[in-house]
Design a protein around this motif. Structure first.
Motif, PDB file in Angstrom:
ATOM      1  N   GLY A   1       0.809  -1.217   0.000  1.00  0.00           N
ATOM      2  CA  GLY A   1       0.000   0.000   0.000  1.00  0.00           C
ATOM      3  C   GLY A   1       0.841   1.265   0.000  1.00  0.00           C
ATOM      4  O   GLY A   1       0.591   2.188  -0.776  1.00  0.00           O
ATOM      5  N   TYR A   2       1.866   1.298   0.854  1.00  0.00           N
ATOM      6  CA  TYR A   2       2.710   2.486   0.921  1.00  0.00           C
ATOM      7  C   TYR A   2       3.524   2.668  -0.357  1.00  0.00           C
ATOM      8  O   TYR A   2       3.729   3.791  -0.830  1.00  0.00           O
ATOM      9  N   VAL A   3       4.000   1.570  -0.943  1.00  0.00           N
ATOM     10  CA  VAL A   3       4.762   1.670  -2.188  1.00  0.00           C
ATOM     11  C   VAL A   3       3.890   2.251  -3.297  1.00  0.00           C
ATOM     12  O   VAL A   3       4.304   3.166  -4.029  1.00  0.00           O
ATOM     13  N   LEU A   4       2.663   1.733  -3.431  1.00  0.00           N
ATOM     14  CA  LEU A   4       1.748   2.250  -4.457  1.00  0.00           C
ATOM     15  C   LEU A   4       1.392   3.704  -4.190  1.00  0.00           C
ATOM     16  O   LEU A   4       1.299   4.518  -5.114  1.00  0.00           O
ATOM     17  N   TRP A   5       1.188   4.041  -2.915  1.00  0.00           N
ATOM     18  CA  TRP A   5       0.817   5.412  -2.547  1.00  0.00           C
ATOM     19  C   TRP A   5       1.928   6.392  -2.913  1.00  0.00           C
ATOM     20  O   TRP A   5       1.686   7.429  -3.535  1.00  0.00           O
ATOM     21  N   PHE A   6       3.163   6.063  -2.535  1.00  0.00           N
ATOM     22  CA  PHE A   6       4.279   6.949  -2.826  1.00  0.00           C
ATOM     23  C   PHE A   6       4.582   6.983  -4.323  1.00  0.00           C
ATOM     24  O   PHE A   6       5.030   8.005  -4.853  1.00  0.00           O
ATOM     25  N   LYS A   7       4.341   5.876  -5.011  1.00  0.00           N
ATOM     26  CA  LYS A   7       4.510   5.862  -6.463  1.00  0.00           C
ATOM     27  C   LYS A   7       3.527   6.831  -7.117  1.00  0.00           C
ATOM     28  O   LYS A   7       3.892   7.574  -8.041  1.00  0.00           O
ATOM     29  N   ALA A   8       2.287   6.847  -6.646  1.00  0.00           N
ATOM     30  CA  ALA A   8       1.288   7.773  -7.196  1.00  0.00           C
ATOM     31  C   ALA A   8       1.683   9.218  -6.928  1.00  0.00           C
ATOM     32  O   ALA A   8       1.482  10.097  -7.773  1.00  0.00           O
ATOM     33  N   LEU A   9       2.266   9.464  -5.756  1.00  0.00           N
ATOM     34  CA  LEU A   9       2.673  10.825  -5.405  1.00  0.00           C
ATOM     35  C   LEU A   9       3.773  11.363  -6.317  1.00  0.00           C
ATOM     36  O   LEU A   9       3.957  12.576  -6.426  1.00  0.00           O
ATOM     37  N   THR A  10       4.538  10.461  -6.967  1.00  0.00           N
ATOM     38  CA  THR A  10       5.618  10.919  -7.837  1.00  0.00           C
ATOM     39  C   THR A  10       5.104  11.583  -9.112  1.00  0.00           C
ATOM     40  O   THR A  10       5.819  12.373  -9.726  1.00  0.00           O
ATOM     41  N   GLY A  11       3.866  11.252  -9.520  1.00  0.00           N
ATOM     42  CA  GLY A  11       3.362  11.808 -10.776  1.00  0.00           C
ATOM     43  C   GLY A  11       2.051  12.548 -10.668  1.00  0.00           C
ATOM     44  O   GLY A  11       1.582  13.116 -11.655  1.00  0.00           O
ATOM     45  N   LEU A  12       1.434  12.545  -9.483  1.00  0.00           N
ATOM     46  CA  LEU A  12       0.169  13.240  -9.281  1.00  0.00           C
ATOM     47  C   LEU A  12       0.334  14.271  -8.175  1.00  0.00           C
ATOM     48  O   LEU A  12       1.242  14.175  -7.352  1.00  0.00           O
TER      49      LEU A  12
END
Length: 293
Positions: free
Chosen positions: A233-244
């Motif tokens: 969950g945290y990996v996906l969350w931080f991944k989304a933060l890189t482009g949104l």
């Protein structure tokens, strides 16, 4: 598909995982598992994953001057927060706890930021706080004038509100560390230290209450919460933060209670009253009002 489309898919998966976590906890509790033991099992699994990550990546270790802050964040963000959340699920149910925890967090963070900075609230923002307070009351009581007799629901709702306060403190006080050590690394350090802080709570429960049951569903819950909610969950969350943007990413959290209510209905056959649902909408309206400048 574009990169943004993939990122929104990551966000949707994250919300599905996190939203269902309240229901997974309820299933384990229904089978006799202790909320404290569920929290302990979750972070044993998560800490094992973070431990392997540290061995492979060897990230920068915390500076001595930051250890006290890390310990404080671990205490309120793991040692107390998840005990409160899971006891909230046990007493008030997954749907009510999800609404209170998820929707009140932005309100508490906003209030704490203004309190810490000593700024004044506008009349619109004060109205938003009042609307959220009324909405929270409706969520906990479901409009029942005899709500005081439902002491379990009241205490469970109080745990949910306590979670929102703790997460607000965690967010506001942890901003500097997240920027300094990167979000994933900071989360890993907090999780490892928080796991150690859960040990005396488990020991105290063993002395006061006695041995806890270990149903198979608790193992499933530990793997779900530790692997999917904490690590993936945290990996996906931080991944989304890189482009949104942070605002668009954070706004998706408001869908989490809807996911919880849907899974609670499908897996547990439980729901919430229409007045509690209206209360959740009022909390959302309050969030919109306090966000206005």
């Amino acid at each position: 598909m574009t990169k943004q489309t993939y990122l929104y898919i990551f966000l949707a998966l994250t919300i599905l995982i996190w939203g269902n976590s309240f229901v997974v906890v309820q299933i384990a509790i229904n089978d006799g598992a202790s909320p404290i033991m569920i929290a302990m099992a979750r972070f044993l699994v998560a800490s094992s994953i973070f431990g392997v990550y540290f061995l492979v990546k060897r990230p920068r270790l915390p500076e001595r001057s930051d250890l006290r802050t890390f310990a404080f964040l671990a205490f309120i963000g793991v040692g107390i927060y998840y005990v409160f959340q899971y006891y909230g699920v046990r007493l008030a149910g997954p749907s009510i706890t999800s609404i209170l925890v998820t929707l009140l967090c932005p309100i508490m963070i906003f209030s704490m930021s203004f309190f810490r900075l000593g700024e004044r609230l506008s009349s619109v923002q004060k109205t938003g706080l009042a609307v959220s307070a009324v909405g929270s009351f409706f969520v906990i009581t479901n409009g029942n004038i005899e709500f005081i007799e439902n002491w379990e629901g009241i205490i469970g709702g109080a745990f949910g509100i306590g979670c929102a306060v703790l997460w607000a403190v965690y967010t506001v006080e942890g901003k500097k560390l997240v920027r300094k050590y990167e979000p994933f690394n900071a989360t890993a350090y907090v999780s490892l230290m928080g796991t150690a802080m859960l040990v005396p709570m488990v020991a105290l429960e063993f002395v006061v209450v006695g041995p806890s049951e270990f149903p198979f569903t608790m193992l499933i819950a530990a793997l779900y919460l530790g692997v999917l909610c904490t690590a993936v969950g945290y990996v996906l969350w931080f991944k989304a933060l890189t482009g949104l943007t942070a605002s668009s990413t954070g706004a998706t959290l408001y869908a989490e209670p809807i996911v919880t209510i849907a899974f609670a209905w499908m897996l547990l056959g439980t729901g919430i009253g229409w007045i509690a649902a209206v209360g959740g909408v009022l909390v959302l309206v309050g969030i919109v009002l306090v966000s206005r400048r």
